[in-house]
Structure formats: C-alpha cells, structure tokens
Design a protein around this motif. Structure first.
Motif, PDB file in Angstrom:
ATOM      1  N   GLY A  31      -2.297   5.684  -3.234  1.00 17.51           N
ATOM      2  CA  GLY A  31      -3.165   6.771  -3.668  1.00 17.51           C
ATOM      3  C   GLY A  31      -2.422   8.027  -4.065  1.00 17.51           C
ATOM      4  N   GLY A  32      -1.110   8.025  -3.849  1.00 16.86           N
ATOM      5  CA  GLY A  32      -0.289   9.154  -4.275  1.00 16.86           C
ATOM      6  C   GLY A  32       0.061  10.163  -3.193  1.00 16.86           C
ATOM      7  N   SER A  33      -0.341   9.916  -1.969  1.00 22.81           N
ATOM      8  CA  SER A  33       0.037  10.822  -0.886  1.00 22.81           C
ATOM      9  C   SER A  33       1.517  10.663  -0.572  1.00 22.81           C
ATOM     10  N   ILE A  91       9.395  12.041  -4.827  1.00 21.99           N
ATOM     11  CA  ILE A  91       9.075  10.613  -4.907  1.00 21.99           C
ATOM     12  C   ILE A  91       7.852  10.453  -5.806  1.00 21.99           C
ATOM     13  N   SER A  92       7.896   9.428  -6.632  1.00 22.77           N
ATOM     14  CA  SER A  92       6.762   9.136  -7.503  1.00 22.77           C
ATOM     15  C   SER A  92       6.625   7.624  -7.643  1.00 22.77           C
ATOM     16  N   ARG A  93       5.529   7.211  -8.214  1.00 25.58           N
ATOM     17  CA  ARG A  93       5.236   5.777  -8.228  1.00 25.58           C
ATOM     18  C   ARG A  93       4.456   5.416  -9.481  1.00 25.58           C
ATOM     19  N   ASN A  96       0.819  -1.208   0.000  1.00 24.42           N
ATOM     20  CA  ASN A  96       0.000   0.000   0.000  1.00 24.42           C
ATOM     21  C   ASN A  96       0.855   1.262   0.000  1.00 24.42           C
ATOM     22  N   ALA A  97       2.110   1.108   0.342  1.00 25.58           N
ATOM     23  CA  ALA A  97       3.007   2.258   0.370  1.00 25.58           C
ATOM     24  C   ALA A  97       4.422   1.803   0.024  1.00 25.58           C
ATOM     25  N   MET A  98       5.181   2.716  -0.526  1.00 29.40           N
ATOM     26  CA  MET A  98       6.597   2.477  -0.804  1.00 29.40           C
ATOM     27  C   MET A  98       7.369   3.703  -0.357  1.00 29.40           C
ATOM     28  N   GLY A  99       8.619   3.499  -0.049  1.00 26.70           N
ATOM     29  CA  GLY A  99       9.396   4.626   0.434  1.00 26.70           C
ATOM     30  C   GLY A  99      10.883   4.414   0.278  1.00 26.70           C
ATOM     31  N   ALA A 154       8.845  -1.282   1.294  1.00 32.90           N
ATOM     32  CA  ALA A 154       7.481  -1.432   0.776  1.00 32.90           C
ATOM     33  C   ALA A 154       6.643  -2.285   1.711  1.00 32.90           C
ATOM     34  N   GLY A 155       5.339  -1.970   1.777  1.00 29.21           N
ATOM     35  CA  GLY A 155       4.431  -2.731   2.611  1.00 29.21           C
ATOM     36  C   GLY A 155       3.190  -1.927   2.909  1.00 29.21           C
ATOM     37  N   SER A 156       2.639  -2.105   4.089  1.00 34.25           N
ATOM     38  CA  SER A 156       1.509  -1.283   4.506  1.00 34.25           C
ATOM     39  C   SER A 156       2.024   0.122   4.815  1.00 34.25           C
ATOM     40  N   VAL A 157       1.120   1.063   4.903  1.00 28.98           N
ATOM     41  CA  VAL A 157       1.540   2.437   5.204  1.00 28.98           C
ATOM     42  C   VAL A 157       2.266   2.488   6.541  1.00 28.98           C
ATOM     43  N   LEU A 158       1.723   1.821   7.548  1.00 28.87           N
ATOM     44  CA  LEU A 158       2.324   1.826   8.874  1.00 28.87           C
ATOM     45  C   LEU A 158       3.708   1.177   8.845  1.00 28.87           C
TER      46      LEU A 158
END
Length: 120
Positions: A54-56, A69-71, A32-35, A97-101
């Motif tokens: 979702g792009g946040s 950062i982009s995806r 759900n999120a990457m960073g 990468a994983g869940s937002v938390l």
C-alpha cells in the motif's frame, strides 16, 4: 517460493548516491511488503527500510532523510535510493520480501545481497 535478485551496488565516494533494485519472481502473490537490510563486517544485519504494497514506509533512524524506498508493484520490484552516502553505510545490502510481519522481523525471503562501499 519467492526469488529475489538485487542489483545496483558499487563503490562511491562519501556524499555520493546509489540506487539499489530488487526484482522478485516466483510466488509474488504472497508478497505484502518488501524491504532492505544491510550487514557491515563484524556487525549484525540491520533493517534499513521497508515498504508495504500500500506504500507505507519505515526507515531506520540512521538513514531517514537520506534514503528513499519505493516500489513498483506491477514489476514486483523495490528500489532504494541512497543519497548523501557516508562511509558508515558501507555494507552488503539484502532485499527481503514476504508478509509485513516477516519483512519487519527478517523472516521473509532473502536475496543474495549487493555490496555497497562508500569511500571517505
């Protein structure tokens, strides 16, 4: 399980730019999120930027206005465009990468890292 492969690191002069990429494979439905995190020699790993499906986005204060950062959800790939690089940006950059938390807390899946060196 999620596998992450980073690319795009290298040596650049201060003021220059680099673009990092991180491609995810495996159980990508769980992402759900990457960073991006980074770790400089002798320092703790620190969060650089995150992006949700979702792009946040979220940035560390030290890179805000310089890094973007982009995806690409279709390619399960996250990018980090780094401009106006400084010697203090020198570090190994890791994809997460994983869940937002999990991504915000550094408990997501990790890539192997890519070295970024900025010379003065």
């Amino acid at each position: 399980q999620v596998q992450l492969v980073e690319s795009g690191g290298g040596l650049v002069q201060a003021g220059g730019s680099l673009r990092l990429s991180c491609a995810a494979s495996g159980s990508t439905f769980s992402i759900n999120a990457m960073g991006w995190y980074r770790q400089a020699p002798g320092k703790q790993r620190e969060l650089v930027a995150t992006i949700t499906s979702g792009g946040s986005t979220n940035y560390a204060a030290s890179v805000k206005g310089r890094f973007t950062i982009s995806r690409d959800n279709a390619k399960n790939t996250v990018y980090l465009q780094m401009n106006s690089l400084k010697p203090d940006d020198t570090a190994v950059y890791y994809c997460n990468a994983g869940s937002v938390l999990h991504v915000l807390s550094g408990f997501g899946s990790w890539g192997q890292g890519t070295q970024v060196t900025v010379s003065s």
